[in-house]
Design an enzyme around this catalytic site. Structure first.
Site, PDB file in Angstrom:
ATOM      1  N   GLU A 127      -8.518   3.854  12.300  1.00 54.72           N
ATOM      2  CA  GLU A 127      -7.699   3.730  13.163  1.00 54.72           C
ATOM      3  C   GLU A 127      -7.219   4.766  14.282  1.00 54.72           C
ATOM      4  O   GLU A 127      -7.993   5.803  14.190  1.00 54.72           O
ATOM      5  CB  GLU A 127      -6.305   3.227  12.456  1.00 54.72           C
ATOM      6  CG  GLU A 127      -5.762   4.308  11.498  1.00 54.72           C
ATOM      7  CD  GLU A 127      -4.570   3.855  11.024  1.00 54.72           C
ATOM      8  OE1 GLU A 127      -3.342   3.728  11.840  1.00 54.72           O
ATOM      9  OE2 GLU A 127      -4.327   3.685   9.573  1.00 54.72           O
ATOM     10  N   ASP A 162       0.748  -1.347  -0.003  1.00 57.63           N
ATOM     11  CA  ASP A 162      -0.073   0.113   0.002  1.00 57.63           C
ATOM     12  C   ASP A 162       0.873   1.318   0.124  1.00 57.63           C
ATOM     13  O   ASP A 162       1.942   1.237   0.525  1.00 57.63           O
ATOM     14  CB  ASP A 162      -1.048  -0.036   1.159  1.00 57.63           C
ATOM     15  CG  ASP A 162      -0.198   0.080   2.558  1.00 57.63           C
ATOM     16  OD1 ASP A 162       0.297   1.040   2.938  1.00 57.63           O
ATOM     17  OD2 ASP A 162      -0.281  -0.856   3.335  1.00 57.63           O
ATOM     18  N   ASP A 216      -9.923   2.771   5.912  1.00 52.30           N
ATOM     19  CA  ASP A 216      -8.877   3.094   7.164  1.00 52.30           C
ATOM     20  C   ASP A 216      -9.258   3.635   8.211  1.00 52.30           C
ATOM     21  O   ASP A 216      -9.365   4.812   8.139  1.00 52.30           O
ATOM     22  CB  ASP A 216      -7.548   3.527   6.404  1.00 52.30           C
ATOM     23  CG  ASP A 216      -6.326   3.824   7.072  1.00 52.30           C
ATOM     24  OD1 ASP A 216      -6.411   3.111   8.626  1.00 52.30           O
ATOM     25  OD2 ASP A 216      -5.413   4.178   6.774  1.00 52.30           O
TER      26      ASP A 216
END
Length: 808
Positions: free
Chosen positions: A283, A192, A281
């Site tokens: 987090e 990534d 994503d």
């Protein structure tokens, strides 16, 4: 709680894998295809655009990135990061460098501010694993990509234009420490990247084993990565599966709003065999301005936000996104919920094993195991083989490997209003390609239309139709001019079913859509509505042969068929009008903006001259043009004429002109035939000096050469009011080269080249009769004077010395 995971020493198995990867790199550099970890799939990917090479097969390296363009000496770069490349530019960034590194913070040591990045700024923002990996790992590059990027920067610094993410493979200049030894020997490798890796050597990454790539697309609602498209396409061109990821900032807006922002900027999914499902994503909060680790949100609020994002993403794309997180944050900020376990899990854990799983998952789908190699950005592994990865990429109903939740059926979509779209049917399949465009259904799919057709209407003004005609499903934009035209004509009972989507971008901003009964509807911004061309009819065929809208232009009316003799016509925007009749040999056009067309219009269209029997032709002598029409008229025009004029080819004058050789004989008409002369006579003049006359009592039409001596004499005498109409053509070949022409009032005009002049003999008078009895010009000779009157007597002299005086 957050914890750092120290790297472990590479295992013997891992060292063996690195030797294999180096061998793959050598094979790639020799021009041979490296073995593929991903099965070959044809590409039909939409935005962002990329190569059509199958997954697993790198495209041919662009010439601009060929090894021959590489500098002989590669700049020395100390380090394995983008910021280390700052030594190459040394603070001197021109426009070419800025193209490779659009966000200037990338050439410095990684840092994040207290607030999120903004589109157009200098910082690429947070990345996957931002809260668990060392900050200095944010801009990690593999040795091959460092080397390649340094070469590109050196060229850019000298003013060369270098495209990012397109360089050909380079040899692997060295090795580096890694974590995740277990991952290195099982599964399918991937990576990534974000704007911190602005220029990656994708061919080298592929040669080193990467088969998929997640690319940062957006962050929150205020940042779109400027490197996304080139990275996305670079990965695809190298043969990888590729997809986007969104760094969530839940306190900025609703989940649905961020899902829309993500999809609208390239993070969508399509079943093209090349595109990874988008990734959420979610987090640790990296920005102090947004609150604590959980963005100042309770587990209940956070779970509602995640549900909003994932549901909207599914509504937009037809499948759920993957969820990227780590167990520590998930436990703290979601209360370790299991409600999302029907979605793929991308776990972050930098160690030799993937670590503990969040609630609801027994194992991972993808594991991010390293922030320091072997690949640029972060290194990942898919938990399965190439076939399993392909299933993950292509299957909207993919079941997570370790998910314990029940997958939601992807066969149907139920809107908030209770209406259902059947996704695996033709109509639902088309709708599913762009849900945001079409909107939610306003009715269920309905069948039983003409010829077995079906339809379903959607909230944004589209109705999708399907019929078993082999053309597939297509939309009608019912709020647009073309769709309105189609509905006015009777929907599918009129023009039939759509056979293509409404397409725009034609000349002048035009749009069109074709339908199954042979009608094609056109619209332009300058038209007063949409118009139809019957492409199966003679007029439509004529229009297509002329080049469609590039030839005659767009239709300005629909075809009309109520003309004389069953004729039909249609006008087009470039001035052409096409006519057809049942008796014609096809359709023909009239240029209504030209002189010939204007002449026909002035005469009353088809009620005057009739329908055209040929197209206007312009290859005649002197640049002349003509067009024939069905009532016998042919219209001529030349650049030197004072307009267009007709020849009545069915009349005596026209027949005379035709016998003389058309325009090659008498020339072009300089007036129309006129018939208001004495005794019902008619005449027409032509450009070579001939004027043709006809009367009801004549034995045909005859010509006066108005540029010759005889014709001049006739005109001086008063045209047909003087000597009368010509009864013969001008005849030459007499004694001594003489010529004559006879007229209806008893006069015959003679001329010789010997100076006798041009004179008339009145053949009905006594002088003329005696002259004829004496043998005409072979007897007394040619007249040298006209007959003159004096004292009740007439006198006339002849060339052989004879003078006659008589009472008439």
């Amino acid at each position: 709680m957050r914890s750092a995971h120290p790297a472990s020493a590479p295992s013997p198995r891992f060292r063996r894998r690195r030797i294999a990867i180096a061998s793959l790199a050598c094979i790639s550099l020799l021009g041979l295809q490296a073995p593929s970890f991903a099965e070959t799939q044809p590409s039909t990917a939409a935005t962002p655009q990329s190569s059509s090479a199958p997954v697993g097969e790198p495209t041919t390296t662009p010439a601009s990135a060929s090894p021959s363009a590489t500098p002989s000496a590669t700049p020395t770069v100390a380090g394995s990061s983008t910021s280390a490349l700052g030594a190459v530019t040394n603070g001197h960034e021109n426009a070419q460098v800025a193209k490779l590194v659009p966000e200037s913070d990338v050439l410095k040591a990684p840092s994040l501010g207290t607030t999120p990045p903004r589109t157009g700024g200098s910082n690429p923002g947070a990345t996957m694993g931002q809260g668990t990996k060392p900050l200095e790992s944010t801009d990690h590059l593999s040795p091959a990509s460092v080397k390649s990027a340094a070469q590109d920067l050196e060229k850019a610094k000298s003013g060369q234009n270098v495209e990012p993410n397109k360089a050909s493979a380079v040899d692997n200049p060295g090795e580096q420490a890694e974590t995740g030894g277990t991952a290195a020997t099982s599964g399918v490798q991937g990576m990534d990247v974000s704007g911190w890796q602005s220029n990656v050597n994708w061919y080298s990454e592929y040669a080193n084993g990467a088969r998929f790539a997640s690319v940062k697309t957006t962050e929150g609602i205020g940042y779109v990565s400027p490197t996304f498209s080139s990275q996305y396409n670079g990965a695809g061109n190298a043969g990888m599966y590729r997809g986007g990821y969104h760094f969530a900032l839940p306190s900025q807006s609703s989940g649905a709003e961020q899902a829309d922002f993500f999809v609208n900027n390239g993070g969508g999914w399509s079943a093209d065999g090349r595109t990874l499902p988008g990734m959420l994503d979610i987090e640790f909060n990296p920005y102090s301005s947004l609150g604590n680790t959980c963005y100042n949100m309770s587990p209940g609020q956070m779970n509602a936000w995640i549900s909003s994002f994932t549901t909207q993403y599914k509504n937009r794309t037809g499948r759920y996104p993957a969820i990227y997180t780590n167990s520590s944050w998930w436990s703290t900020c979601t209360g370790n919920t299991s409600q999302f376990s029907a979605m793929p899990l991308h776990i972050s854990y930098y160690a030799s094993t993937p670590g503990p799983m969040p609630a609801g998952w027994s194992t991972y789908d993808i594991w991010q195991y390293s922030a320091s190699g072997p690949f640029s950005g972060d290194s990942n592994v898919f938990n399965g083989d190439a076939a399993g990865l392909r299933n993950y990429v292509t299957n909207a109903g993919y079941k997570p490997i370790g998910g314990t939740g029940t997958p939601v059926s992807t066969d149907t979509y139920t809107a908030p209003n209770g209406r259902v779209v059947t996704l695996r049917a033709a109509i639902g399949g088309l709708w599913n390609t762009n849900r945001a465009k079409y909107g939610d259904p306003v009715n269920n799919e309905t069948c039983g239309l003409v010829n077995g057709g079906c339809y379903q209407t959607f909230a944004n003004g589209y109705t999708i139709y399907w019929a078993p005609n082999g053309k597939g499903a297509h939309t009608v934009k019912t709020w647009g001019a073309i769709g309105q035209k189609w509905m006015q004509a009777g929907y599918e009972r009129g023009y039939g079913y759509p056979v293509n989507e409404e397409s725009c971008g034609l000349i002048g901003g035009g749009c069109f859509q074709a339908f199954s009964n042979g009608q094609t509807v056109y619209w332009t911004p300058n038209s007063n509505g949409a118009r139809t061309v019957k492409t199966w009819g003679a007029i439509g065929q004529k229009w297509m042969q002329a080049g469609y809208e590039r030839g005659y232009g767009y239709p300005v009316n629909d075809e009309q068929c109520n003309l004389i003799g069953g004729g039909c016509f249609q006008a087009f925007s470039n001035g052409q009008t096409v006519y057809w009749t049942p008796n014609s040999n096809g359709a023909h056009s009239v240029n209504t903006r030209g002189a010939i067309g204007q002449k026909g219009i002035q005469a009353g269209f088809e009620r005057g001259y009739g329908h055209p029997v040929n197209d206007e032709q312009c290859n005649l002598i002197g640049g002349g043009c003509f067009q024939a029409v069905s009532n016998g008229q042919t219209v001529y025009w030349t650049p030197n004429s004072n307009g267009a004029h007709t020849v009545n080819t069915r009349g005596a004058i026209g027949q005379k002109w035709i016998q003389a050789g058309f325009e090659r004989g008498y020339g072009y008409p300089v007036n129309d035939e006129q018939c208001n002369l004495i005794g019902g006579g008619c005449f027409q003049a032509f450009s070579n000096g001939q004027t043709v006359y006809w009367t009801p009592n004549s034995n045909g039409a005859h010509t006066v050469n108005t540029r010759g001596a005889i014709g001049e004499k006739w005109m001086q005498a008063g045209f047909e009011r003087g000597y009368g109409y010509p009864l013969t053509e001008e005849v030459c070949g007499l004694v001594n080269g003489g010529c004559f022409q006879t007229y209806s009032n008893g006069h015959t005009v003679y001329w010789t080249p010997n100076g006798t002049g041009t004179h008339a003999v009145y053949t009905w008078g006594a002088i003329g009769k005696e002259w004829m009895q004496a043998g005409y010009e072979r007897g007394y000779g040619y007249p040298t004077t006209d007959r003159t009157a004096s004292g009740g007597q007439y006198t006339q002299k002849f060339s052989n010395g004879k003078t006659l005086t008589k009472a008439s």
